[in-house]
Design a protein around this motif. Structure first.
Motif, PDB file in Angstrom:
ATOM      1  N   UNK A  60       3.347 -13.258   5.945  1.00 31.48           N
ATOM      2  CA  UNK A  60       1.990 -13.083   5.411  1.00 31.48           C
ATOM      3  C   UNK A  60       1.973 -11.954   4.392  1.00 31.48           C
ATOM      4  N   UNK A  61       2.637 -10.851   4.737  1.00 28.83           N
ATOM      5  CA  UNK A  61       2.704  -9.701   3.828  1.00 28.83           C
ATOM      6  C   UNK A  61       3.516 -10.039   2.584  1.00 28.83           C
ATOM      7  N   UNK A 377       6.856  -4.740   5.391  1.00 25.99           N
ATOM      8  CA  UNK A 377       5.628  -4.318   6.081  1.00 25.99           C
ATOM      9  C   UNK A 377       5.088  -3.007   5.503  1.00 25.99           C
ATOM     10  N   UNK A 378       5.973  -2.026   5.299  1.00 20.92           N
ATOM     11  CA  UNK A 378       5.539  -0.733   4.753  1.00 20.92           C
ATOM     12  C   UNK A 378       5.027  -0.897   3.324  1.00 20.92           C
ATOM     13  N   UNK A 383       0.605  -1.083  -0.519  1.00 22.19           N
ATOM     14  CA  UNK A 383      -0.017  -1.853  -1.603  1.00 22.19           C
ATOM     15  C   UNK A 383      -1.483  -2.139  -1.292  1.00 22.19           C
ATOM     16  N   UNK A 384      -1.766  -2.411  -0.032  1.00 22.42           N
ATOM     17  CA  UNK A 384      -3.139  -2.716   0.382  1.00 22.42           C
ATOM     18  C   UNK A 384      -4.060  -1.526   0.168  1.00 22.42           C
ATOM     19  N   UNK A 385      -3.525  -0.330   0.346  1.00 24.71           N
ATOM     20  CA  UNK A 385      -4.333   0.866   0.123  1.00 24.71           C
ATOM     21  C   UNK A 385      -4.697   1.031  -1.351  1.00 24.71           C
ATOM     22  N   UNK A 386      -3.814   0.539  -2.230  1.00 21.85           N
ATOM     23  CA  UNK A 386      -4.051   0.641  -3.668  1.00 21.85           C
ATOM     24  C   UNK A 386      -4.910  -0.510  -4.171  1.00 21.85           C
ATOM     25  N   UNK A 390      -5.928  -7.646  -1.993  1.00 24.15           N
ATOM     26  CA  UNK A 390      -4.907  -8.337  -1.205  1.00 24.15           C
ATOM     27  C   UNK A 390      -5.546  -8.835   0.090  1.00 24.15           C
ATOM     28  N   UNK A 391      -5.251 -10.070   0.471  1.00 21.50           N
ATOM     29  CA  UNK A 391      -6.044 -10.751   1.493  1.00 21.50           C
ATOM     30  C   UNK A 391      -5.660 -10.456   2.937  1.00 21.50           C
ATOM     31  N   UNK A 392      -4.421 -10.072   3.195  1.00 19.96           N
ATOM     32  CA  UNK A 392      -3.967  -9.869   4.575  1.00 19.96           C
ATOM     33  C   UNK A 392      -4.428  -8.513   5.090  1.00 19.96           C
ATOM     34  N   UNK A 393      -4.981  -8.492   6.308  1.00 19.25           N
ATOM     35  CA  UNK A 393      -5.523  -7.263   6.880  1.00 19.25           C
ATOM     36  C   UNK A 393      -4.436  -6.216   7.081  1.00 19.25           C
TER      37      UNK A 393
END
Length: 445
Positions: A60-61, A377-378, A383-386, A390-393
């Motif tokens: 997913x990531x 994962x890391x 990336x999600x913080x930036x 991005x769709x994955x929680x």
């Protein structure tokens, strides 16, 4: 960044079967016997179930990152962007290690399985023939490679479907099978689960299970050579994941019911054992041939992945430029030849005790791929913080990372897998030292 030097010649069907090719190899057909022996029937299914969850979370990531950055080289680029360039460098080398070591195990297994028909012929003869074939498949063209892998993988998929169907017919009583007693047998396996080496064995075997699932991430590697990656990659990931989970879990349920007291050697396939006990004429020979095809397919995918990692490192200037050259068909021949070094392990291991060395090779490859998964994962977490689009929680990479870490810790308590650390950690230290020497020279330090 875009890599225009590679042709985008792969379609969705190629991408799916490429992933199947990497996954369905020794991990399912051969080392599943090791897992069954260590964890018992119920423990094996549980271990593969946890592995399925883990690979689903990681993919997913990876899918989101591959859509955002559809480049050849994939996740080591993500690690460089979202963790640190040195981490990306280590990830690239560990993934190269995953496949170059896996090549050794695949070729060794081909040689040993071929001895079923020609027992007097040395393993290294068959291994050498396999090495030459796989090398040719990987230097002609991307499209030729993809077509070969498509049909290689198709054979494996059909074989697994047939295996599951015949296994179900045995379970419901349509096919006679020595030692199977219907519902009483199933109840004995799962209502009174036994763990030959304790319930901790489920976690001890996780590394071997993760190795069995390694190859799903090849979709990320091939993003730079795929047509319309933003549309094809999500579809390929979804289709690949649910099929693999059905194949793996369905297969392991059947194996664990029909041969719960498996005591075979590491290179004796549970598939062959079950077909022979079904009494199907020549089933053992046919399955042996299918497994050899599966091994060649996995090696084909593995050499592809390893060569792209080396090419990517060269393209980024942290490995000699010679490895980044492409031939007139846009194939990284130099990187491919270098990556085939892993195949030489087959020749080496066949001189010594191939059966014992096989488990160590699998463990080294398993450790390497888990480290790669942890980096994915890391990287996604950062990336999600930036990028909140991005769709994955954000909890998904955290859970995935923890499951990867558990499997790494578990190997410390398994004498068969612990040697992987003795090789893996020095390898990481050497690669990191080389990176900083190279980096400091470029800066003039």
């Amino acid at each position: 960044m875009e890599q225009p030097s590679f042709k985008r010649a792969m379609k969705q069907r190629h991408l799916m079967l490429l992933s199947f090719g990497g996954v369905i190899g020794t991990g399912l057909f051969l080392s599943s016997g090791y897992t069954l022996k260590q964890a018992g029937p119920f423990g094996t299914v549980l271990s593969y179930l946890i592995g399925s969850i883990l690979v689903y979370l990681v993919m997913l990531c990876l899918g989101q990152l591959a859509i955002k950055h559809p480049v050849t080289g994939g996740f080591h680029t993500y690690a460089s962007l979202y963790i640190h360039p040195s981490v990306g460098y280590i990830v690239a080398w560990f993934y190269w290690l995953t496949w170059t070591v896996a090549l050794g195990s695949e070729f060794t297994a081909v040689g040993i399985l071929m001895q079923k028909w020609m027992p007097e012929t040395p393993v290294y003869i068959f291994a050498t023939i396999a090495i030459i074939l796989i090398l040719l498949f990987n230097i002609i063209s991307t499209r030729f490679y993809a077509e070969v892998e498509f049909y290689f993988s198709l054979v494996k998929v059909i074989a697994i479907i047939v295996f599951i169907i015949l296994g179900l017919l045995v379970i419901i009583g349509f096919i006679h099978y020595d030692g199977y007693g219907g519902l009483n047998t199933i109840a004995d396996r799962y209502t009174n689960p036994t763990f030959p080496n304790g319930i901790g064995s489920v976690f001890l075997t996780m590394l071997a299970v993760n190795y069995a699932f390694s190859g799903t991430e090849l979709i990320g590697i091939a993003a730079g050579e795929t047509e319309n990656p933003e549309k094809v990659i999500p579809k390929a990931i979804r289709a690949t994941l649910w099929r693999l989970i059905v194949f793996f879990i369905g297969t392991m349920v059947i194996i664990s019911i029909l041969i719960p007291s498996y005591q075979g050697k590491s290179l004796e396939s549970p598939f062959v054992v079950i077909f022979q006990k079904m009494g199907i004429l020549y089933a053992g020979d046919v399955m042996n041939l299918v497994i050899i095809t599966a091994l060649l397919s996995a090696a084909n995918s593995g050499l592809y992945a390893a060569s792209r990692m080396i090419w990517s490192l060269s393209n980024e200037g942290v490995f000699p430029k010679w490895f980044g050259k492409l031939n007139k068909h846009h194939m990284p021949v130099n990187a491919t030849l270098f990556s085939m070094i892993g195949g030489l392990l087959a020749l080496f291991s066949s001189v010594y005790v191939a059966d014992s060395l096989y488990v160590i090779l699998v463990s080294v490859a398993g450790l390497a791929v888990v480290i790669v998964w942890m980096s994915i994962c890391i990287a996604y977490f950062n990336a999600k913080k930036i990028d909140r689009s991005l769709k994955v929680h954000q909890s998904i990479p955290i859970i995935g990372f923890i499951l990867c870490l558990v499997s790494c810790v578990g190997m410390l308590f398994d004498s068969n897998q612990a040697p992987a650390l003795y090789f893996g950690l020095p390898f990481a230290a050497f690669a990191l030292t080389y990176y900083f020497i190279k980096f400091n020279k470029k800066r003039g330090v």
